[in-house]
Design a protein around this motif. Structure first.
Motif, PDB file in Angstrom:
ATOM      1  N   LEU A 288       0.550 -23.589  35.672  1.00 45.81           N
ATOM      2  CA  LEU A 288       0.199 -22.179  35.812  1.00 45.81           C
ATOM      3  C   LEU A 288       0.915 -21.786  37.337  1.00 45.81           C
ATOM      4  O   LEU A 288       0.953 -22.579  38.238  1.00 45.81           O
ATOM      5  N   SER A 289       1.557 -20.586  37.233  1.00 44.98           N
ATOM      6  CA  SER A 289       2.227 -20.095  38.299  1.00 44.98           C
ATOM      7  C   SER A 289       1.089 -19.246  38.980  1.00 44.98           C
ATOM      8  O   SER A 289       0.017 -18.901  38.529  1.00 44.98           O
ATOM      9  N   LEU A 290       1.385 -18.834  40.333  1.00 43.15           N
ATOM     10  CA  LEU A 290       0.364 -18.101  41.125  1.00 43.15           C
ATOM     11  C   LEU A 290       0.191 -16.800  40.390  1.00 43.15           C
ATOM     12  O   LEU A 290      -0.908 -16.089  40.480  1.00 43.15           O
ATOM     13  N   ALA A 291       1.338 -16.265  39.962  1.00 43.12           N
ATOM     14  CA  ALA A 291       1.157 -14.867  39.233  1.00 43.12           C
ATOM     15  C   ALA A 291       0.366 -14.724  38.053  1.00 43.12           C
ATOM     16  O   ALA A 291      -0.835 -13.950  37.753  1.00 43.12           O
ATOM     17  N   GLU A 292       0.184 -16.073  37.291  1.00 39.76           N
ATOM     18  CA  GLU A 292      -0.597 -16.031  36.137  1.00 39.76           C
ATOM     19  C   GLU A 292      -2.022 -16.344  36.748  1.00 39.76           C
ATOM     20  O   GLU A 292      -3.077 -15.969  36.082  1.00 39.76           O
ATOM     21  N   VAL A 293      -2.294 -17.103  37.824  1.00 38.06           N
ATOM     22  CA  VAL A 293      -3.639 -17.305  38.233  1.00 38.06           C
ATOM     23  C   VAL A 293      -4.119 -15.946  38.791  1.00 38.06           C
ATOM     24  O   VAL A 293      -5.442 -15.810  38.546  1.00 38.06           O
ATOM     25  N   LYS A 294      -3.175 -15.151  39.417  1.00 38.25           N
ATOM     26  CA  LYS A 294      -3.702 -13.722  39.526  1.00 38.25           C
ATOM     27  C   LYS A 294      -4.133 -12.955  38.723  1.00 38.25           C
ATOM     28  O   LYS A 294      -5.333 -12.350  38.754  1.00 38.25           O
ATOM     29  N   LYS A 295      -3.442 -13.120  37.418  1.00 36.19           N
ATOM     30  CA  LYS A 295      -3.986 -12.115  36.294  1.00 36.19           C
ATOM     31  C   LYS A 295      -5.143 -12.772  35.747  1.00 36.19           C
ATOM     32  O   LYS A 295      -5.772 -11.892  35.424  1.00 36.19           O
ATOM     33  N   ILE A 296      -5.109 -14.180  35.727  1.00 33.19           N
ATOM     34  CA  ILE A 296      -6.654 -14.909  35.157  1.00 33.19           C
ATOM     35  C   ILE A 296      -7.881 -14.166  35.932  1.00 33.19           C
ATOM     36  O   ILE A 296      -8.809 -13.765  35.687  1.00 33.19           O
ATOM     37  N   ALA A 297      -7.581 -14.236  37.242  1.00 33.49           N
ATOM     38  CA  ALA A 297      -8.566 -13.862  38.315  1.00 33.49           C
ATOM     39  C   ALA A 297      -8.925 -12.602  38.256  1.00 33.49           C
ATOM     40  O   ALA A 297     -10.049 -12.171  38.078  1.00 33.49           O
ATOM     41  N   ALA A 298      -7.999 -11.577  37.972  1.00 31.90           N
ATOM     42  CA  ALA A 298      -8.339 -10.060  37.980  1.00 31.90           C
ATOM     43  C   ALA A 298      -8.927  -9.820  36.552  1.00 31.90           C
ATOM     44  O   ALA A 298     -10.066  -8.975  36.672  1.00 31.90           O
ATOM     45  N   ALA A 299      -8.508 -10.457  35.594  1.00 34.90           N
ATOM     46  CA  ALA A 299      -9.434 -10.160  34.372  1.00 34.90           C
ATOM     47  C   ALA A 299     -10.409 -10.575  34.132  1.00 34.90           C
ATOM     48  O   ALA A 299     -11.659  -9.983  33.539  1.00 34.90           O
ATOM     49  N   ALA A 300     -10.893 -11.586  34.831  1.00 35.85           N
ATOM     50  CA  ALA A 300     -12.004 -12.303  34.736  1.00 35.85           C
ATOM     51  C   ALA A 300     -13.029 -11.726  35.683  1.00 35.85           C
ATOM     52  O   ALA A 300     -14.299 -11.281  35.352  1.00 35.85           O
ATOM     53  N   GLU A 301     -12.648 -11.065  36.883  1.00 35.71           N
ATOM     54  CA  GLU A 301     -13.216  -9.995  37.561  1.00 35.71           C
ATOM     55  C   GLU A 301     -13.746  -9.080  37.070  1.00 35.71           C
ATOM     56  O   GLU A 301     -14.772  -8.419  36.992  1.00 35.71           O
TER      57      GLU A 301
ATOM     58  N   SER B  61     -23.641 -18.936  29.141  1.00 33.59           N
ATOM     59  CA  SER B  61     -22.846 -18.245  27.929  1.00 33.59           C
ATOM     60  C   SER B  61     -21.971 -16.974  28.676  1.00 33.59           C
ATOM     61  O   SER B  61     -20.819 -16.801  28.012  1.00 33.59           O
ATOM     62  N   GLU B  62     -22.663 -16.307  29.525  1.00 37.02           N
ATOM     63  CA  GLU B  62     -21.827 -15.060  30.076  1.00 37.02           C
ATOM     64  C   GLU B  62     -20.993 -15.372  30.972  1.00 37.02           C
ATOM     65  O   GLU B  62     -19.742 -15.032  31.238  1.00 37.02           O
ATOM     66  N   ASP B  63     -21.164 -16.846  31.762  1.00 42.25           N
ATOM     67  CA  ASP B  63     -20.282 -17.294  32.643  1.00 42.25           C
ATOM     68  C   ASP B  63     -18.978 -17.663  31.705  1.00 42.25           C
ATOM     69  O   ASP B  63     -17.701 -17.391  32.262  1.00 42.25           O
ATOM     70  N   ALA B  64     -19.013 -18.353  30.695  1.00 42.43           N
ATOM     71  CA  ALA B  64     -17.984 -18.709  29.659  1.00 42.43           C
ATOM     72  C   ALA B  64     -17.318 -17.442  29.192  1.00 42.43           C
ATOM     73  O   ALA B  64     -16.197 -17.334  28.945  1.00 42.43           O
ATOM     74  N   GLN B  65     -17.995 -16.357  29.043  1.00 39.38           N
ATOM     75  CA  GLN B  65     -17.428 -15.134  28.654  1.00 39.38           C
ATOM     76  C   GLN B  65     -16.484 -14.661  29.445  1.00 39.38           C
ATOM     77  O   GLN B  65     -15.321 -14.296  29.132  1.00 39.38           O
ATOM     78  N   VAL B  66     -16.854 -14.622  30.779  1.00 42.52           N
ATOM     79  CA  VAL B  66     -16.007 -14.121  31.906  1.00 42.52           C
ATOM     80  C   VAL B  66     -14.701 -15.139  32.129  1.00 42.52           C
ATOM     81  O   VAL B  66     -13.406 -14.563  32.242  1.00 42.52           O
ATOM     82  N   ALA B  67     -15.007 -16.407  32.003  1.00 41.66           N
ATOM     83  CA  ALA B  67     -14.002 -17.411  31.753  1.00 41.66           C
ATOM     84  C   ALA B  67     -12.796 -17.131  30.700  1.00 41.66           C
ATOM     85  O   ALA B  67     -11.694 -17.078  31.109  1.00 41.66           O
ATOM     86  N   ARG B  68     -13.410 -16.934  29.528  1.00 44.45           N
ATOM     87  CA  ARG B  68     -12.358 -16.686  28.352  1.00 44.45           C
ATOM     88  C   ARG B  68     -11.699 -15.422  28.444  1.00 44.45           C
ATOM     89  O   ARG B  68     -10.610 -15.448  28.223  1.00 44.45           O
ATOM     90  N   ALA B  69     -12.446 -14.293  29.183  1.00 45.66           N
ATOM     91  CA  ALA B  69     -11.575 -12.923  29.280  1.00 45.66           C
ATOM     92  C   ALA B  69     -10.590 -12.932  30.481  1.00 45.66           C
ATOM     93  O   ALA B  69      -9.562 -12.471  30.107  1.00 45.66           O
ATOM     94  N   GLY B  70     -10.733 -14.000  31.198  1.00 43.98           N
ATOM     95  CA  GLY B  70      -9.782 -14.255  32.470  1.00 43.98           C
ATOM     96  C   GLY B  70      -8.535 -14.785  31.593  1.00 43.98           C
ATOM     97  O   GLY B  70      -7.353 -14.428  31.714  1.00 43.98           O
ATOM     98  N   ILE B  71      -8.759 -15.886  30.955  1.00 43.82           N
ATOM     99  CA  ILE B  71      -7.739 -16.708  30.244  1.00 43.82           C
ATOM    100  C   ILE B  71      -7.032 -15.819  29.266  1.00 43.82           C
ATOM    101  O   ILE B  71      -5.898 -16.095  29.064  1.00 43.82           O
ATOM    102  N   ALA B  72      -7.669 -14.885  28.588  1.00 52.07           N
ATOM    103  CA  ALA B  72      -7.124 -14.121  27.614  1.00 52.07           C
ATOM    104  C   ALA B  72      -5.785 -13.166  28.142  1.00 52.07           C
ATOM    105  O   ALA B  72      -5.094 -13.023  27.421  1.00 52.07           O
ATOM    106  N   ALA B  73      -6.209 -12.847  29.559  1.00 48.61           N
ATOM    107  CA  ALA B  73      -5.035 -12.234  30.330  1.00 48.61           C
ATOM    108  C   ALA B  73      -3.691 -12.679  30.186  1.00 48.61           C
ATOM    109  O   ALA B  73      -2.597 -12.164  30.352  1.00 48.61           O
ATOM    110  N   ILE B  74      -3.622 -14.076  29.930  1.00 49.87           N
ATOM    111  CA  ILE B  74      -2.125 -14.608  29.983  1.00 49.87           C
ATOM    112  C   ILE B  74      -1.714 -15.008  28.596  1.00 49.87           C
ATOM    113  O   ILE B  74      -0.633 -15.746  28.369  1.00 49.87           O
ATOM    114  N   GLY B  75      -2.582 -14.621  27.492  1.00 44.68           N
ATOM    115  CA  GLY B  75      -2.234 -14.907  26.276  1.00 44.68           C
ATOM    116  C   GLY B  75      -2.501 -16.219  25.726  1.00 44.68           C
ATOM    117  O   GLY B  75      -2.246 -16.789  24.993  1.00 44.68           O
TER     118      GLY B  75
END
Length: 134
Positions: free
Chosen positions: A7-20, A120-134
């Motif tokens: 994971l690069s910092l740029a990808e971490v930021k994408k995951i965080a932004a999408a999860a947020e 289950s909602e926590d997991a939903q937020v996590a998955r949404a973040g991960i989806a941001a990087i494909g």
């Protein structure tokens, strides 16, 4: 020698932004933690209104998913199904749903842990973040 993605910092930021964005869209006050494949913290974000304890639980869920190479819910299910001795497993104390590994080309490169609402909602937020990087 084998190679693997990281994971690069740029990808971490994408995951965080999408999860947020997922949390905000649902009006969920959560903490979002992102770790690398060894469980080392790369990102911690506590949204306004999230309980202070969530800042401890989210990273634990992420570490469990990263070093366990599976969703933290797997451990919760094992314990709930009677394998209670698993609570003594070393290095994984976030055995609640909400930790999701980040898998790239078959390699676990990290994980996202979320805490603050229903598991289950926590997991939903996590998955949404991960989806941001494909």
């Amino acid at each position: 020698m084998q190679t693997k993605p990281v994971l690069s910092l740029a990808e971490v930021k994408k995951i965080a932004a999408a999860a947020e964005a997922e949390a905000v869209a649902n009006k969920w006050a959560v903490t979002i933690a992102i770790v690398d494949d060894g469980g080392h913290l790369l990102w911690l974000q506590r949204l306004d209104g999230a309980a202070p304890i969530s800042a401890h639980i989210a990273p634990s869920k992420a570490v469990t998913a990263a070093v366990g190479r599976r969703e933290s819910k797997v451990y919760e299910d094992m314990i709930n199904n009677g394998r209670v001795s698993f609570v003594t497993a070393p290095f994984i104390d976030g055995m609640l749903e909400g930790g999701v590994p980040v898998i790239v080309d078959g390699h676990v490169v990290g994980a996202v842990g979320v805490s603050g609402v229903k598991s289950s909602e926590d997991a939903q937020v996590a998955r949404a973040g991960i989806a941001a990087i494909g």
